[in-house]
Design a protein around this motif. Sequence first.
Motif, PDB file in Angstrom:
ATOM      1  N   CYS A   1      29.574  49.428  35.970  1.00  0.00           N
ATOM      2  CA  CYS A   1      30.321  49.245  37.219  1.00  0.00           C
ATOM      3  C   CYS A   1      31.292  50.404  37.456  1.00  0.00           C
ATOM      4  O   CYS A   1      32.173  50.654  36.638  1.00  0.00           O
TER       5      CYS A   1
ATOM      6  N   CYS B   1      31.531  45.882  44.743  1.00  0.00           N
ATOM      7  CA  CYS B   1      31.525  45.266  43.413  1.00  0.00           C
ATOM      8  C   CYS B   1      31.109  43.801  43.538  1.00  0.00           C
ATOM      9  O   CYS B   1      31.641  43.067  44.380  1.00  0.00           O
TER      10      CYS B   1
ATOM     11  N   GLN C   1      40.053  44.641  40.639  1.00  0.00           N
ATOM     12  CA  GLN C   1      39.454  45.967  40.496  1.00  0.00           C
ATOM     13  C   GLN C   1      40.566  46.991  40.341  1.00  0.00           C
ATOM     14  O   GLN C   1      41.687  46.773  40.743  1.00  0.00           O
TER      15      GLN C   1
END
Length: 53
Positions: free
Chosen positions: A41, A33, A52
Motif C-alpha cells: 500500500c 486506499c 492514512q
Amino acid sequence: MKKIIPIEEGDFYWTPEGYRCFTEQYHLKRGYCCESSCRHCPYGFNTKTHSQK
C-alpha cells in the motif's frame, strides 16, 4: 459503482501460497486506499489507528 481497472503486467505477482498480491503500481493506478492493510500500500494505512499517513 467503482471503476474497473484493467490488470497489466507488473500489477501483481503470485505468492508462494498461491495468492495474488497487488503491487504498489496497481494501487497507484486504482487511486485510493481500500483500508485492507495491503502489503504494498502506497497510502500508508495504519491498522492500529485506522488512518492514512
